[in-house]
Design an enzyme around this catalytic site. Structure first.
Site, PDB file in Angstrom:
ATOM      1  N   ARG A 238       0.831  -1.119  -0.130  1.00  0.00           N
ATOM      2  CA  ARG A 238       0.019  -0.059  -0.098  1.00  0.00           C
ATOM      3  C   ARG A 238       0.789   1.188   0.038  1.00  0.00           C
ATOM      4  NH1 ARG A 238      -3.306  -3.209  -1.078  1.00  0.00           N
ATOM      5  NH2 ARG A 238      -5.284  -3.570  -0.125  1.00  0.00           N
ATOM      6  N   GLU A 267      -4.590   7.391  -4.221  1.00  0.00           N
ATOM      7  CA  GLU A 267      -4.832   6.706  -5.572  1.00  0.00           C
ATOM      8  C   GLU A 267      -6.248   7.157  -5.800  1.00  0.00           C
ATOM      9  OE1 GLU A 267      -4.317   2.324  -4.874  1.00  0.00           O
ATOM     10  OE2 GLU A 267      -2.282   2.715  -4.478  1.00  0.00           O
ATOM     11  N   HIS A 286      -2.396   0.211  -9.437  1.00  0.00           N
ATOM     12  CA  HIS A 286      -2.652  -0.799  -8.436  1.00  0.00           C
ATOM     13  C   HIS A 286      -3.215  -2.095  -9.243  1.00  0.00           C
ATOM     14  CE1 HIS A 286      -4.189  -0.929  -3.998  1.00  0.00           C
ATOM     15  NE2 HIS A 286      -3.908  -2.393  -4.571  1.00  0.00           N
TER      16      HIS A 286
HETATM   17  C1  GLV Z   1      -5.344  -5.506  -3.464  1.00  0.00           C
HETATM   18  O1  GLV Z   1      -4.306  -4.557  -3.264  1.00  0.00           O
HETATM   19  C2  GLV Z   1      -5.759  -6.275  -2.293  1.00  0.00           C
HETATM   20  O2  GLV Z   1      -5.408  -6.155  -1.272  1.00  0.00           O
HETATM   21  O3  GLV Z   1      -6.300  -7.301  -2.725  1.00  0.00           O
END
Ligand code: GLV
Length: 328
Positions: A238, A267, A286
């Site tokens: 993250r 984001e 992401h």
């Molecule tokens: C993606 O970042 C997730 O947490 O599945």
């Protein structure tokens, strides 16, 4: 019995269709959950929420008197305030396991792309700048194979990254994790290191830890300075597990060589973010788990978790077991 359900941001269509047959579902995308009047109206009646990254805090919960379950279509659940949810007997769930290899593929792809400068050189070719038959050293990359890969966070995904590095690229694997992983040490010949040792010894530093109070801002100025100047930093966790401004400065000052980033502090990332102007940064939006197959599997699993929670049963992937125990 039909229940009121909120679907938020991402639930794959077949799963959404199925949910709509069984329940009264309202789908919301990219709204301000604190102020959107329609969302707040539905929240007041909703027994379940399913989706990607719904920010669940005390304020939202105060507006959701009937809520029983929040089913994340993600493995990470840093969007959920579990203390507040558990206090109110509201269950939270995630989608572990089924996305492990997909995320590891993405992270490893970003790692190779960063080391070999693939996006930058793709751009170079497509812009018609490949004029001389042989490119020069200004376009050379760095080896991946036989280098040292330091993984921070050795859960399922960390181990799948170690597997690719060890068996696919003959890399030496180091890791730092809350607990030792004897299986990974044996299978991938992975060496446990404290954080500073890992930073000092690794050619690639790969961040794949969940975002928690303990990991927030874990990699900042001091940590970037500990890394080799030749180090390549990869973030698949993250954005908030690192101090982004410190990464910007580390790259500007040549304290590390390059970065591959699938996640950002904010984001979608602000187009003015200096990281996006740097040739030695590979950025993706992401995408860790975002393949057709895996997104569908995640939505299906999240649907099962939601259904169990709505029916007062224990969902298969409950992340706050106390909320269920209190329900029982
Ligand atoms: C993606 O970042 C997730 O947490 O599945």
């Amino acid at each position: 019995m039909r229940k009121k359900v909120i679907a938020y941001n991402r639930v794959e269509q077949p799963v959404l269709d199925d949910l709509k047959e069984k329940h009264d579902v309202r789908f919301f995308k990219n709204i301000d959950t604190k102020n959107d009047p329609e969302f707040l109206e539905h929240l007041n009646e909703a027994e379940g929420i399913i989706g990607l990254g719904t920010p669940v805090d005390a304020e939202l919960l105060n507006n959701a008197p009937n809520l029983k379950v929040v089913s994340n279509v993600s493995v990470g659940y840093n969007n959920l305030n579990l203390d507040e949810m558990t206090r109110r007997n509201i269950m939270g769930t995630n989608t572990p396991g089924i996305l492990t290899d997909t995320v590891a593929d993405a992270v490893f792809g970003i790692l190779v792309a960063t080391a070999r400068r693939i996006p930058e050189l793709d751009h170079f070719v497509k812009k018609g700048e490949w004029q001389a038959e042989a490119i020069g050293e200004e376009h050379y990359g760095n080896n991946v194979h036989h280098k040292t890969l330091g993984i921070i966070g050795m859960g399922r995904i960390g181990q799948a990254i170690a597997q690719r590095g060890h068996f696919g690229f003959d890399m030496d694997i180091l890791y730092h994790s809350r607990s030792r992983k004897p299986d990974a040490e044996k299978t991938f010949n992975a060496g446990y290191r404290d954080l500073d040792e890992l930073l000092e010894e690794s050619d690639f530093v790969c961040m794949i830890t969940p975002l928690t109070k303990e990991t927030e801002g874990m990699i900042g100025k001091r940590e970037f300075q500990k890394m080799k100047k030749s180090a390549i930093f990869i973030n698949g966790s993250r954005g908030q597990t690192i101090v982004e401004q410190d990464l910007i400065e580390a790259l500007e000052n040549g304290e590390i060589t390059a970065a591959g980033l699938d996640v950002f502090e904010q984001e979608p990332v602000n187009p003015d973010n200096p990281l996006l102007k740097m040739k030695n940064v590979v950025s993706t939006p992401h995408i860790g788990s975002s393949t057709h197959e895996t997104e569908l599997s995640m939505s299906k699993l999240a649907g099962e978790n939601l259904e169990a929670g709505l029916n007062g049963e224990r969902p298969p992937n409950l992340v706050n077991p106390n909320a269920f125990d209190k329900n029982a």
